[in-house]
Design a protein around this motif. Structure first.
Motif, short mmCIF file in Angstrom:
data_model
loop_
_atom_site.label_atom_id
_atom_site.label_comp_id
_atom_site.label_asym_id
_atom_site.label_seq_id
_atom_site.Cartn_x
_atom_site.Cartn_y
_atom_site.Cartn_z
N ASP A 128 0.81 -1.22 0.00
CA ASP A 128 0.00 0.00 0.00
C ASP A 128 0.85 1.27 0.00
O ASP A 128 0.34 2.36 -0.14
CB ASP A 128 -0.97 0.00 1.20
N GLU A 129 2.17 1.13 0.17
CA GLU A 129 3.00 2.34 0.25
C GLU A 129 4.35 2.10 -0.42
O GLU A 129 4.99 1.08 -0.18
CB GLU A 129 3.25 2.68 1.73
N PRO A 130 4.81 3.06 -1.27
CA PRO A 130 6.10 2.88 -1.93
C PRO A 130 7.23 2.77 -0.90
O PRO A 130 7.18 3.41 0.16
CB PRO A 130 6.26 4.16 -2.75
N GLY A 131 8.23 1.96 -1.21
CA GLY A 131 9.38 1.84 -0.31
C GLY A 131 9.21 0.80 0.77
O GLY A 131 10.13 0.56 1.55
N TYR A 132 8.04 0.18 0.83
CA TYR A 132 7.79 -0.89 1.80
C TYR A 132 7.54 -2.18 1.04
O TYR A 132 7.07 -2.16 -0.09
CB TYR A 132 6.54 -0.58 2.64
N GLY A 133 7.84 -3.31 1.68
CA GLY A 133 7.52 -4.60 1.09
C GLY A 133 8.75 -5.37 0.67
O GLY A 133 9.86 -5.16 1.19
N TYR A 134 8.55 -6.28 -0.28
CA TYR A 134 9.61 -7.18 -0.78
C TYR A 134 10.35 -6.41 -1.88
O TYR A 134 9.86 -6.30 -3.01
CB TYR A 134 8.93 -8.43 -1.30
N LEU A 135 11.50 -5.84 -1.55
CA LEU A 135 12.10 -4.83 -2.42
C LEU A 135 13.20 -5.37 -3.33
O LEU A 135 13.46 -4.79 -4.39
CB LEU A 135 12.65 -3.68 -1.56
N ASP A 136 13.90 -6.42 -2.90
CA ASP A 136 14.98 -6.93 -3.75
C ASP A 136 15.33 -8.35 -3.34
O ASP A 136 15.05 -8.76 -2.21
CB ASP A 136 16.22 -6.03 -3.61
N TRP A 137 15.93 -9.08 -4.25
CA TRP A 137 16.33 -10.46 -3.94
C TRP A 137 17.43 -10.91 -4.88
O TRP A 137 17.59 -10.39 -5.98
CB TRP A 137 15.13 -11.41 -4.07
N VAL A 138 18.22 -11.87 -4.40
CA VAL A 138 19.18 -12.58 -5.25
C VAL A 138 19.06 -14.07 -4.90
O VAL A 138 18.95 -14.42 -3.72
CB VAL A 138 20.65 -12.14 -5.04
N ASN A 139 19.02 -14.90 -5.91
CA ASN A 139 19.01 -16.35 -5.67
C ASN A 139 20.07 -17.01 -6.54
O ASN A 139 20.32 -16.57 -7.66
CB ASN A 139 17.64 -16.96 -6.00
N TYR A 140 20.69 -18.05 -6.01
CA TYR A 140 21.75 -18.75 -6.73
C TYR A 140 21.58 -20.25 -6.64
O TYR A 140 20.89 -20.76 -5.74
CB TYR A 140 23.12 -18.37 -6.15
N MET A 141 22.27 -20.96 -7.52
CA MET A 141 22.27 -22.43 -7.47
C MET A 141 23.56 -22.95 -8.08
O MET A 141 24.06 -22.40 -9.06
CB MET A 141 21.06 -22.97 -8.24
N ASP A 142 24.11 -24.01 -7.48
CA ASP A 142 25.26 -24.71 -8.04
C ASP A 142 25.08 -26.19 -7.73
O ASP A 142 25.27 -26.63 -6.59
CB ASP A 142 26.56 -24.17 -7.43
N GLY A 143 24.72 -26.94 -8.75
CA GLY A 143 24.38 -28.35 -8.58
C GLY A 143 25.54 -29.25 -8.19
O GLY A 143 25.34 -30.45 -7.97
N CYS A 144 26.73 -28.68 -8.01
CA CYS A 144 27.88 -29.48 -7.56
C CYS A 144 27.65 -29.98 -6.12
O CYS A 144 28.34 -30.88 -5.66
CB CYS A 144 29.17 -28.68 -7.62
N GLY A 145 26.66 -29.42 -5.45
CA GLY A 145 26.39 -29.81 -4.07
C GLY A 145 25.71 -31.16 -3.92
O GLY A 145 25.54 -31.65 -2.80
N GLU A 146 25.35 -31.77 -5.04
CA GLU A 146 24.65 -33.06 -4.99
C GLU A 146 25.39 -34.09 -4.15
O GLU A 146 24.78 -34.84 -3.38
CB GLU A 146 24.47 -33.59 -6.43
N GLU A 147 26.72 -34.11 -4.30
CA GLU A 147 27.52 -35.14 -3.63
C GLU A 147 27.45 -35.06 -2.11
O GLU A 147 27.44 -36.08 -1.42
CB GLU A 147 29.00 -35.00 -4.05
N THR A 148 27.45 -33.86 -1.58
CA THR A 148 27.63 -33.69 -0.14
C THR A 148 26.32 -33.61 0.65
O THR A 148 26.35 -33.70 1.88
CB THR A 148 28.46 -32.43 0.17
N LEU A 149 25.19 -33.41 -0.05
CA LEU A 149 23.92 -33.27 0.68
C LEU A 149 22.78 -33.75 -0.23
O LEU A 149 22.47 -33.10 -1.23
CB LEU A 149 23.73 -31.79 1.08
N HIS A 150 22.21 -34.90 0.11
CA HIS A 150 21.15 -35.45 -0.74
C HIS A 150 20.36 -36.53 -0.01
O HIS A 150 20.77 -37.01 1.05
CB HIS A 150 21.76 -36.04 -2.02
N MET A 151 19.23 -36.89 -0.62
CA MET A 151 18.55 -38.12 -0.24
C MET A 151 18.52 -38.96 -1.52
O MET A 151 17.87 -38.61 -2.50
CB MET A 151 17.13 -37.85 0.24
#
Ligand code: UT7
Length: 328
Positions: free
Chosen positions: A170-193
């Motif tokens: 309802d007001e500028p400057g408030y809320g979900y303003l920015d984000w960064v997301n990353y992924m690197d599938g090399c992690g499969e070996e160390t953490l998985h089911m």
């Protein structure tokens, strides 16, 4: 373009509690080891409940806070790595149980970063003006994939669900303003089911080998988690010209208190500005961040206008951060 805002938040933890003393009773471990290495004192686990039960309760509490009926929800996203079943989705089960008659939705698999991934996804529907009410839920029943004979892992995890409602702000400057997301599938070996999916469908052999449990090489994951979570959090601060004084709260994924401390150090903030509930819940995977938001908002510590930085790191590897100016 609309700015998405979190307009309600709710959390649910099952009743049963496993304390560190419980693990001391049958494993070669100690309360002292667990507390100093992880920060965890107890965790909640289900009895005859599944992830949809946790998600439904979190969703109901969230909608009750907002004072709206489930029939007003447009979209339901459930971040989870422990769905009730492969299909139908947990989102479909939630939709039916809460009576969200006109919503569609889906599950999202981002492990410990699942909530941040789901938040970024749900936010796009608000930004585009497609929808006005998106329910983003993080829920996991980690006890269902935990080997309680494995002292390296069983002390770490708990069960829980938490949700937020996203609406146009309802007001500028408030809320979900920015984000960064990353992924690197090399992690499969160390953490998985390993088993239960199409690579290794369930057989007597996969069960005998314990492949339906979490496998984690904790030390290796720790090293990359410390770097990834801190770098994403600092990147979000830099991109938004936030100094350490500007940040009211870091809201970190709750996997290990030492990883959280390292992230706070890199951001230049004290632990008094870090939301912590790992001591009472352990690592509930997709539920950790929204559960912190729910608890700190409920007791008045999180206030309208607070600049908060959300940050997570998890299996994949997946990681990310977000900047929210709290608007309720
Ligand atoms: O949320 C998704 C991402 N996951 C994470 O971020 C988790 C990252 N990893 C961690 O949090 C930590 O690596 C752990 C808490 C899992 C382990 O802590 P650590 O300081 O890395 O311990 P370690 O694995 O290096 O183990 C140290 C010792 C070992 O004994 P030795 O080989 O030095 O003789 C372990 O066998 O501690 C032993 N150990 C235990 N001792 C008592 C492992 N688990 C236990 C236990 N009680 N429960």
């Amino acid at each position: 373009m609309k700015t998405p805002a979190i307009t309600a938040v709710g959390h649910y933890a099952p009743d049963k509690i496993l304390t560190n003393a419980y693990f001391e009773s049958y494993l070669d471990t100690s309360d002292e080891w667990i507390v100093t290495r992880t920060g965890i004192r107890e965790r909640h686990v289900v009895e005859n409940q599944a992830t949809s039960d946790l998600a439904v309760e979190a969703a109901r509490r969230t909608l009750a806070m907002r004072g709206i009926g489930a029939d007003q929800v447009d979209l339901i996203i459930v971040a989870t790595v422990t769905p009730d079943m492969f299909f139908p989705s947990t989102a479909a089960l939630v939709q039916n149980r809460i009576g969200a008659s006109r919503a569609w939705g889906f599950d999202l698999s981002g492990a410990c970063s699942g909530f941040l991934y789901a938040l970024a996804t749900g936010a796009q529907f608000i930004i585009a003006g497609t929808y006005s009410k998106v329910l983003v839920i993080g829920a996991d029943t980690m006890s269902s994939i935990t080997d309680y004979r494995d002292r390296n892992n069983c002390i770490l995890f708990g069960d829980g669900g938490a949700a937020v409602l996203l609406e146009p702000g309802d007001e500028p400057g408030y809320g979900y303003l920015d984000w960064v997301n990353y992924m690197d599938g090399c992690g499969e070996e160390t953490l998985h089911m390993k088993a239960g999916g199409s690579r290794h469908p369930a057989t007597h052999e996969t069960v005998d080998k314990g492949w339906h449990y979490i496998y984690q090489d904790g030390k290796s994951v720790f090293k990359v988690a410390v770097i990834g979570m801190a770098e994403a959090a600092v990147e979000i601060m830099r991109r938004n010209n936030l100094s350490s004084d500007d940040v009211a709260w870091l809201v970190p994924h709750q996997a290990n208190l030492r990883i959280i401390q390292a992230t706070a150090d890199r951001m230049g903030i004290g632990m008094d500005k870090v939301m912590i509930n790992i001591d009472r819940y352990g690592n509930t995977t997709a539920a950790t961040i929204p559960s912190c938001l729910a608890e700190y908002y409920a007791d008045g510590r999180l206030k309208r206008g607070d600049n908060i930085v959300l940050a997570a790191f998890g299996a994949g590897y997946t990681w990310g951060a977000a900047y929210v100016r709290w608007s309720i």
